[in-house]
Design an enzyme around this catalytic site. Structure first.
Site, PDB file in Angstrom:
ATOM      1  NE  ARG A  31      -7.884  89.992 -78.856  1.00  0.00           N
ATOM      2  CZ  ARG A  31      -6.813  90.007 -79.606  1.00  0.00           C
ATOM      3  NH1 ARG A  31      -6.798  90.658 -80.746  1.00  0.00           N
ATOM      4  NH2 ARG A  31      -5.726  89.361 -79.235  1.00  0.00           N
ATOM      5  CG  ASP A  78      -5.008  93.491 -68.923  1.00  0.00           C
ATOM      6  OD1 ASP A  78      -5.486  92.354 -69.032  1.00  0.00           O
ATOM      7  OD2 ASP A  78      -3.898  93.710 -68.406  1.00  0.00           O
ATOM      8  NE  ARG A  80      -7.746  84.815 -75.033  1.00  0.00           N
ATOM      9  CZ  ARG A  80      -6.476  84.696 -74.679  1.00  0.00           C
ATOM     10  NH1 ARG A  80      -5.536  84.673 -75.582  1.00  0.00           N
ATOM     11  NH2 ARG A  80      -6.158  84.562 -73.408  1.00  0.00           N
TER      12      ARG A  80
END
Ligand code: CP3
Length: 345
Positions: free
Chosen positions: A39, A75, A30
């Protein structure tokens, strides 16, 4: 010219005589405006499960800073979702809606066939390798059993850390061992598939194992690291493997028994002391505090140079942070870090 890939390979041969290669945990995240723009249009899980998006995100840090290695975007919790554990990513991070706290819940989890359960990460590795694999190292990864168990047992890891996990460890150790066994065998399959798909190296993230004392680490984390790394090295004798443990200063010598060919250490560890403790046969990676990226750019450069000077002449060192880049990090600091490593002579 020595390519990024050459540097990375040389490190694992313990014969890098140039600057260390550099990449950063959470380098695609981010703090990058391009990531935030994607995103805004896509949910995190959607990004992990779409190879088109995951390839684009994985490559952002190469385009922005020309880092030496591309860690594939995904992830550590994705394979658990593929085993049937319902997962949401909310504002405060990941949440398992049905925590796994007993044998019945564990028995409800399926096995993982990486080819059908987690095709996106494999396809992303293949495509990233096709795009930059001749030049850059391509890194796969997985969560280590103890850290995966912490999220499954806690459901959500909040400000109280992994209290429920620790109560389980001391109160229901047989259940925890059963869970860790399942996760170790899944993780070995998962990383094997990533190496098959073309990863140059794989990193095993044991973020929460540093919560353990050395004896408990030897009982509840180390045996599962060994299982994973033994499986990988029996399939790929030269597999490049890295073990990351956060808060693991007291565990360095035990980590060196994991079978990992590299150890990723955080800023609480002196790299010099770690090198003396583990000897010359292990790659070391680390260890700038990600918080140091909030210093003015000149200070960032000085702190990076201090680590580079400390490891000058070390033929088996990879520059990284001691943990992931945080969302608020100034992009200019990351640029200063990478430039400083890449111009070190
Ligand atoms: O390093 C990379 O750039 C590759 C991709 C990667 C992500 N997470 C992307 C991600 C990797 C290797 C991870 C590992 C990971 N995920 C770990 C182990 C390392 C560590 O940081 O301790 C853990 C514990 C997780 C679980 C996880 N995923 C948490 C706790 C969170 C929430 C906290 C946060 O930073 O948002 C995530 C979400 C996550 N994983 C994001 C990213 C880019 C942010 C998601 C978003 O866009 O909202």
């Amino acid at each position: 010219m020595t390519s990024s890939l050459d540097l990375f390979r040389n490190v694992f041969l313990h014969r890098n005589n140039g600057r260390p290669p550099v990449w950063l945990m959470r380098q695609a995240g981010r703090y990058l405006a391009e990531y935030r723009a994607l995103r805004a249009r896509h949910a995190f899980l959607e990004m992990c499960e779409s190879p088109d998006l995951a390839v684009e995100v994985s490559l952002l840090p190469v385009e922005a800073f020309d880092v030496d290695a591309v860690i594939v975007f995904s992830d550590i919790l994705i394979p658990l979702r593929a085993m049937g554990a319902p997962l949401d990513f909310g504002e405060e991070g990941p949440v398992f809606r049905e925590p796994v706290r007993d044998d019945a819940a564990l028995d409800r989890l399926g096995d993982l066939d990486p080819a059908t359960g987690t095709p996106a990460i494999l396809e992303t590795i293949r495509r990233v390798a096709e795009r930059v694999g001749g030049e850059k190292a391509v890194l796969g990864f997985a969560g280590a059993p103890f850290t995966l168990a912490s999220y499954l047992i806690e459901g959500r890891v909040g400000s109280r850390g992994v209290d429920t996990l620790m109560r389980t460890l001391y109160g229901k150790p047989d259940f925890l061992r059963r869970l860790l066994e399942r996760l170790a065998s899944m993780t070995a399959d998962y990383l094997e598939a990533q190496l098959d798909a073309g990863a140059t190296a794989v990193q095993l993230f044991d973020t929460w194992a540093g919560r353990l004392g050395a004896n408990e680490y030897r009982e509840f984390a180390l045996p599962y690291h060994r299982q994973v790394f033994e499986r990988l090295s029996s399939r790929f004798p030269d597999a490049r493997t890295i073990l990351f443990v956060r808060d693991g200063a007291h565990l360095v010598e035990a980590m060196a028994e994991s079978g990992a060919r590299g150890l990723s250490l955080d800023w609480r560890v002196s790299l010099k002391a770690a090198r003396a403790a583990v000897g010359d046969d292990i790659v070391l990676q680390g260890n700038l505090d990600p918080a140091a990226l909030f210093a003015p750019a000149e200070d960032v450069r000085a702190r990076v140079r201090a680590i580079l000077e400390d490891r000058r002449g070390d033929p088996a060192f990879i520059f990284n942070l001691g943990h992931g880049v945080t969302p608020e990090t100034p992009v200019e600091s990351v640029r200063a870090l990478v430039e400083t490593v890449k111009s070190f002579g």
